[in-house]
Enzyme design. Structure first.
Site, PDB file in Angstrom:
ATOM      1  N   HIS A   1      -9.577   1.197   4.625  1.00 52.61           N
ATOM      2  CA  HIS A   1      -8.329   1.468   5.333  1.00 52.61           C
ATOM      3  C   HIS A   1      -8.605   2.460   6.468  1.00 52.61           C
ATOM      4  O   HIS A   1      -9.435   3.358   6.324  1.00 52.61           O
ATOM      5  CB  HIS A   1      -7.280   2.026   4.368  1.00 52.61           C
ATOM      6  CG  HIS A   1      -5.925   2.092   5.000  1.00 52.61           C
ATOM      7  ND1 HIS A   1      -5.560   3.123   5.825  1.00 52.61           N
ATOM      8  CD2 HIS A   1      -4.881   1.221   4.973  1.00 52.61           C
ATOM      9  CE1 HIS A   1      -4.331   2.885   6.276  1.00 52.61           C
ATOM     10  NE2 HIS A   1      -3.892   1.740   5.767  1.00 52.61           N
TER      11      HIS A   1
ATOM     12  N   SER B   1       3.164  -1.533  10.475  1.00 53.05           N
ATOM     13  CA  SER B   1       4.608  -1.534  10.756  1.00 53.05           C
ATOM     14  C   SER B   1       5.282  -2.891  10.525  1.00 53.05           C
ATOM     15  O   SER B   1       6.162  -3.273  11.288  1.00 53.05           O
ATOM     16  CB  SER B   1       4.886  -1.017  12.166  1.00 53.05           C
ATOM     17  OG  SER B   1       4.412   0.312  12.294  1.00 53.05           O
TER      18      SER B   1
ATOM     19  N   ASN C   1       0.877  -1.173   0.000  1.00 50.00           N
ATOM     20  CA  ASN C   1       0.000   0.000   0.000  1.00 50.00           C
ATOM     21  C   ASN C   1       0.917   1.227   0.000  1.00 50.00           C
ATOM     22  O   ASN C   1       1.438   1.600   1.033  1.00 50.00           O
ATOM     23  CB  ASN C   1      -0.881  -0.033   1.259  1.00 50.00           C
ATOM     24  CG  ASN C   1      -1.721   1.223   1.409  1.00 50.00           C
ATOM     25  OD1 ASN C   1      -1.797   2.045   0.493  1.00 50.00           O
ATOM     26  ND2 ASN C   1      -2.355   1.381   2.569  1.00 50.00           N
TER      27      ASN C   1
ATOM     28  N   GLU D   1      -7.074   4.957   7.449  1.00 49.58           N
ATOM     29  CA  GLU D   1      -6.906   6.374   7.083  1.00 49.58           C
ATOM     30  C   GLU D   1      -8.156   6.887   6.361  1.00 49.58           C
ATOM     31  O   GLU D   1      -8.532   8.052   6.508  1.00 49.58           O
ATOM     32  CB  GLU D   1      -5.638   6.547   6.237  1.00 49.58           C
ATOM     33  CG  GLU D   1      -4.393   6.434   7.123  1.00 49.58           C
ATOM     34  CD  GLU D   1      -3.171   5.847   6.451  1.00 49.58           C
ATOM     35  OE1 GLU D   1      -3.095   5.836   5.211  1.00 49.58           O
ATOM     36  OE2 GLU D   1      -2.278   5.375   7.194  1.00 49.58           O
TER      37      GLU D   1
ATOM     38  N   GLU E   1      -5.611  -4.568  10.573  1.00 56.94           N
ATOM     39  CA  GLU E   1      -4.633  -3.504  10.775  1.00 56.94           C
ATOM     40  C   GLU E   1      -4.970  -2.728  12.047  1.00 56.94           C
ATOM     41  O   GLU E   1      -5.794  -1.801  12.015  1.00 56.94           O
ATOM     42  CB  GLU E   1      -4.629  -2.547   9.579  1.00 56.94           C
ATOM     43  CG  GLU E   1      -4.270  -3.210   8.269  1.00 56.94           C
ATOM     44  CD  GLU E   1      -3.609  -2.232   7.294  1.00 56.94           C
ATOM     45  OE1 GLU E   1      -2.548  -2.545   6.769  1.00 56.94           O
ATOM     46  OE2 GLU E   1      -4.168  -1.135   7.093  1.00 56.94           O
TER      47      GLU E   1
ATOM     48  N   GLY F   1       2.065   2.828  10.680  1.00 51.09           N
ATOM     49  CA  GLY F   1       2.995   3.942  10.487  1.00 51.09           C
ATOM     50  C   GLY F   1       3.604   4.463  11.780  1.00 51.09           C
ATOM     51  O   GLY F   1       4.203   5.532  11.796  1.00 51.09           O
TER      52      GLY F   1
ATOM     53  N   GLY G   1       2.786  -0.929   4.300  1.00 53.98           N
ATOM     54  CA  GLY G   1       2.798   0.492   3.950  1.00 53.98           C
ATOM     55  C   GLY G   1       4.222   0.973   3.745  1.00 53.98           C
ATOM     56  O   GLY G   1       4.846   0.718   2.713  1.00 53.98           O
TER      57      GLY G   1
HETATM   58  P1  PGA Z   1       2.597   0.684   7.641  1.00 47.69           P
HETATM   59  O1  PGA Z   1       1.171   0.818   6.959  1.00 47.69           O
HETATM   60  O2  PGA Z   1       3.208  -0.597   7.153  1.00 47.69           O
HETATM   61  O3  PGA Z   1       3.369   1.898   7.174  1.00 47.69           O
HETATM   62  O4  PGA Z   1       2.386   0.692   9.115  1.00 47.69           O
HETATM   63  C1  PGA Z   1       0.349  -0.301   6.761  1.00 47.69           C
HETATM   64  C2  PGA Z   1      -0.959   0.141   6.166  1.00 47.69           C
HETATM   65  O5  PGA Z   1      -1.458   1.207   6.546  1.00 47.69           O
HETATM   66  O6  PGA Z   1      -1.535  -0.542   5.293  1.00 47.69           O
END
Ligand code: PGA
Length: 251
Positions: free
Chosen positions: A96, A213, A10, A98, A168, A174, A234
């Site tokens: 997601h 992460s 992603n 976000e 997630e 992140g 991500g």
């Molecule tokens: P990340 O994001 O690996 O940067 O934590 C994962 C995601 O949001 O799909």
């Protein structure tokens, strides 16, 4: 294992043509053809044609990070399933965290997006996960159950036959904080149990990815859990070397 592992990138809103081209070239060069995991790249919409051109002859598939719940019309700024299919997308990430927290997407809207995707033979990667305060107040299972059951009740469990679920935990996205393999396993098993309540056989075949992460240093441990069938990556998917190591960790 009867489920084929899947590692999905992603990219979020990162990159420009000058970085996207070399990133795809490096991934193509380094990905071992003998690896067994399915690999999917989800770039920003405008770079989907670049993926379609570069990845066409490879075993890597591509998809989007979102999709409209409508099929066409006066919806400024939206992208439809037909548009994604014009560029041979097979997958779309929906729900997601976000999108949920920054853009106000609700379980009902996400269910409509899911329906739109399956009607169009596109594969949803449906994200679910709890906020830190929800985990701390012991509401993880209730939150995930509602996120999942809203979609199942709206579209019917039979439409999940090709779908992928991504767990997630929002507090791990992140942030550099990863769920421990045991924490991930516990929720993945819970998600599989929810599916089992609707369809016993599907519970054994549906793929559940972990995201939050994931790095080369923790991927192997996470992927070794019985109910973790791969990852949604991500930050680490923006470096070809890191992304490839994570794909290899699925061996
Ligand atoms: P990340 O994001 O690996 O940067 O934590 C994962 C995601 O949001 O799909």
């Amino acid at each position: 294992m009867q489920r084929k592992p899947l590692v999905a990138a992603n990219w979020k809103m990162n990159g420009t043509l000058s970085s996207v081209n070399p990133l795809l070239d490096d991934i193509l060069q380094e990905l071992d053809e003998s690896d067994s995991a399915d690999v999917v790249i989800c770039p920003p919409y405008v770079y989907i044609p670049v993926c379609a051109a570069k990845l066409a002859d490879s075993r890597i598939q591509w998809g989007s990070q979102n999709v409209s719940e409508k099929s066409e019309g006066a919806y400024t700024g939206e992208i439809s399933c037909d548009m994604l299919k014009d560029f041979s997308c097979r997958f779309a990430i929906i729900g997601h965290s976000e999108r949920r927290t920054l853009y106000g997407e609700t379980n009902t809207l996400i269910a409509a997006k899911f329906a739109q995707l399956v009607e169009n033979d596109l594969i949803p990667i449906l994200c679910v996960g709890e906020l830190l305060e929800e985990r701390e107040s012991n509401r993880t299972e209730a939150v995930i159950e509602e996120q999942l059951n809203t979609v199942i009740n709206a579209v019917g469990i039979h439409h999940f036959s090709d779908a992928v679920i991504a767990y997630e935990p929002v507090w791990a996205i992140g942030t550099g904080k990863t769920a421990s393999p045991e924490q991930a396993q516990e929720v993945h098993a819970f998600i599989r149990d929810i599916i089992r309540q609707h369809d016993e056989r599907l519970a054994t075949t549906i793929r559940i990815l972990y995201g939050g992460s994931v790095k080369p240093g923790n991927a192997k441990e996470l992927f070794s859990m019985v109910d973790v069938d791969g990852g949604l990556i991500g930050g680490a998917s923006l470096q070809a070397g890191d992304f490839i190591s994570i794909c290899h960790a699925m061996r």
